[in-house]
Design a protein around this motif. Structure first.
Motif, mmCIF file in Angstrom:
data_model
loop_
_atom_site.group_PDB
_atom_site.id
_atom_site.type_symbol
_atom_site.label_atom_id
_atom_site.label_comp_id
_atom_site.label_asym_id
_atom_site.label_seq_id
_atom_site.Cartn_x
_atom_site.Cartn_y
_atom_site.Cartn_z
ATOM 1 N N HIS A 53 0.874 -1.179 0.000
ATOM 2 C CA HIS A 53 0.000 0.000 0.000
ATOM 3 C C HIS A 53 0.908 1.225 0.000
ATOM 4 C CE1 HIS A 53 -3.394 2.542 1.438
ATOM 5 N NE2 HIS A 53 -2.494 3.075 2.241
ATOM 6 N N ILE A 54 0.713 2.066 -1.010
ATOM 7 C CA ILE A 54 1.696 3.122 -1.302
ATOM 8 C C ILE A 54 1.152 4.540 -1.101
ATOM 9 C CG2 ILE A 54 3.170 4.101 -3.112
ATOM 10 C CD1 ILE A 54 4.056 1.289 -2.292
ATOM 11 N N HIS A 55 1.884 5.311 -0.291
ATOM 12 C CA HIS A 55 1.770 6.773 -0.256
ATOM 13 C C HIS A 55 3.110 7.296 -0.745
ATOM 14 C CE1 HIS A 55 -1.666 7.328 2.763
ATOM 15 N NE2 HIS A 55 -1.482 6.020 2.749
ATOM 16 N N VAL A 56 3.146 8.557 -1.185
ATOM 17 C CA VAL A 56 4.438 9.134 -1.577
ATOM 18 C C VAL A 56 4.718 10.397 -0.771
ATOM 19 C CG1 VAL A 56 4.539 8.151 -3.891
ATOM 20 C CG2 VAL A 56 3.364 10.343 -3.539
ATOM 21 N N ARG A 57 6.001 10.727 -0.713
ATOM 22 C CA ARG A 57 6.475 11.898 0.044
ATOM 23 C C ARG A 57 7.445 12.689 -0.829
ATOM 24 N NH1 ARG A 57 5.915 11.182 6.153
ATOM 25 N NH2 ARG A 57 5.124 9.068 6.388
ATOM 26 N N GLY A 67 1.841 13.130 -9.035
ATOM 27 C CA GLY A 67 1.699 11.921 -9.830
ATOM 28 C C GLY A 67 3.028 11.295 -10.221
ATOM 29 N N GLU A 68 4.038 12.153 -10.536
ATOM 30 C CA GLU A 68 5.347 11.615 -10.975
ATOM 31 C C GLU A 68 5.959 10.722 -9.910
ATOM 32 O OE1 GLU A 68 3.987 14.885 -11.172
ATOM 33 O OE2 GLU A 68 5.905 15.917 -10.960
ATOM 34 N N LEU A 69 5.696 11.059 -8.654
ATOM 35 C CA LEU A 69 6.280 10.247 -7.573
ATOM 36 C C LEU A 69 5.626 8.868 -7.530
ATOM 37 C CD1 LEU A 69 6.575 12.963 -4.760
ATOM 38 C CD2 LEU A 69 8.358 12.149 -6.307
ATOM 39 N N TYR A 70 4.282 8.843 -7.695
ATOM 40 C CA TYR A 70 3.608 7.533 -7.770
ATOM 41 C C TYR A 70 4.147 6.735 -8.948
ATOM 42 C CZ TYR A 70 0.048 8.942 -4.366
ATOM 43 O OH TYR A 70 -0.606 9.333 -3.227
ATOM 44 N N GLN A 71 4.266 7.440 -10.098
ATOM 45 C CA GLN A 71 4.732 6.748 -11.302
ATOM 46 C C GLN A 71 6.094 6.108 -11.065
ATOM 47 O OE1 GLN A 71 5.360 9.329 -14.720
ATOM 48 N NE2 GLN A 71 5.021 7.618 -16.125
ATOM 49 N N GLU A 72 7.003 6.884 -10.443
ATOM 50 C CA GLU A 72 8.356 6.352 -10.220
ATOM 51 C C GLU A 72 8.323 5.140 -9.273
ATOM 52 O OE1 GLU A 72 11.387 9.141 -8.896
ATOM 53 O OE2 GLU A 72 12.799 7.478 -8.578
ATOM 54 N N VAL A 73 7.554 5.246 -8.201
ATOM 55 C CA VAL A 73 7.485 4.129 -7.256
ATOM 56 C C VAL A 73 6.901 2.893 -7.937
ATOM 57 C CG1 VAL A 73 6.406 3.285 -5.131
ATOM 58 C CG2 VAL A 73 7.311 5.608 -5.212
ATOM 59 N N PHE A 74 5.788 3.073 -8.640
ATOM 60 C CA PHE A 74 5.135 1.916 -9.275
ATOM 61 C C PHE A 74 6.077 1.267 -10.297
ATOM 62 C CE2 PHE A 74 0.475 3.705 -8.744
ATOM 63 C CZ PHE A 74 0.658 3.729 -7.370
#
Ligand code: ZN
Length: 292
Positions: A53-57, A67-74
């Protein structure tokens, strides 16, 4: 269901990697950057997590909805693992509103959190109005993402079931996936009676999981293992392995749950099994769609 049937079901272990509330001051090993969040997710998957389960910081630890942070993590996770990805649509501790909460969705996580009502959350109000919930349901299900219905009290289960009558939930697969979120100040307490009362309200065939904040985490997880539910662990919800002892990292929490399940004779779900149970698309299709 009998105890035997409960223990025969593959157990979905979700690991909530970092959340939006815990700080580096509280735990120096808290994953913060996309690389750290992805590495900790892979460590959890390696230890037996079916889902992360992902949140970003931002790099300074501030909760973010970029959104770019989610994209990078995924992308970092998908390059190395088929673990099921759940993207948050939370408010980042009250920072994000409306469409700012949908920014993980274009990157097509397998699951997305769906907070099924408003409540006091510590000293603030966690706002999820009926109008917002209708938008959220459409934003999630129109992309083929499976909603993870987070319920912090009994009334929120009722809110979700009302949206079923409007045709907005549970989504294309027709399968329900509930996450009971216990022990938040303002929501239901983390105790066995409350957990089983919540389960009693679910539609037939619904799958459920439980998380609890802090000390309740392990105890509620164990009840879910025995009762045929699923579990969420991880540093979003708790940073102590036991009283006064900080956890090494997300992998250590997952390892303990996998070991307990093993001791009780309950198999741990692979990501592919979890996708089938939850009605998610196969990993390859999800990954391909997210890059087109
Ligand atoms: Zn979360």
């Amino acid at each position: 269901m009998s105890l035997e049937e409960n223990l025969a079901k593959p157990l979905i272990i979700s690991c909530a990697i970092t959340g939006s509330i815990t700080t580096r001051e509280q735990h120096p090993g808290l994953p913060v950057t996309p690389a750290e969040i992805a590495a900790s997710s892979l460590e959890a998957a390696e230890a037996g997590a079916s889902c992360v389960h992902i949140h970003v910081r931002e790099d300074d630890g501030t909760p973010s909805c970029r959104g770019e942070l989610y994209q990078e993590v995924f992308e970092r996770i998908r390059a190395r693992s088929d673990v099921v990805i759940c993207g948050t649509t939370g408010s980042g501790g009250g920072r994000f509103n409306g469409a700012e909460r949908f920014t993980a969705l274009p990157y097509l996580p397998d699951l997305a959190s769906f907070d099924a009502g408003s409540m006091n959350f510590g000293e603030r109000i966690f706002e999820n109005s009926p109008a917002f919930l209708r938008d959220l349901a459409r934003e999630i299900t129109s992309r083929g993402i499976v909603p993870e219905i987070e319920c912090f009290d009994l009334g929120q289960i009722g809110n979700a079931l009302r949206l079923e009558r409007e045709g907005l939930l549970p989504g294309a697969s027709g399968k329900w996936w509930f996450q009971f979120c216990l022990g938040v100040r303002g929501g239901s307490p983390a105790d066995a009676g409350t957990l089983l009362a919540m389960r009693s309200l679910l539609p037939r065939g619904a799958e459920w999981s439980v998380l609890a904040i802090g000390r309740g985490q392990l105890a509620m997880n164990i009840i879910a293992i025995i009762e045929g539910g699923h579990v969420r662990t991880g540093m979003e919800d708790n940073i102590y392995y036991r009283r006064g002892e900080l956890v090494d990292g997300n992998g250590q929490f997952v390892e303990r749950i996998a070991k307990l399940a093993h001791e009780l004779g309950r198999p741990v779900a692979t990501p592919a099994q979890a996708r089938e149970i939850l009605g998610c698309q196969p990993a390859a299709i999800a990954a391909q769609k997210s890059t087109t």
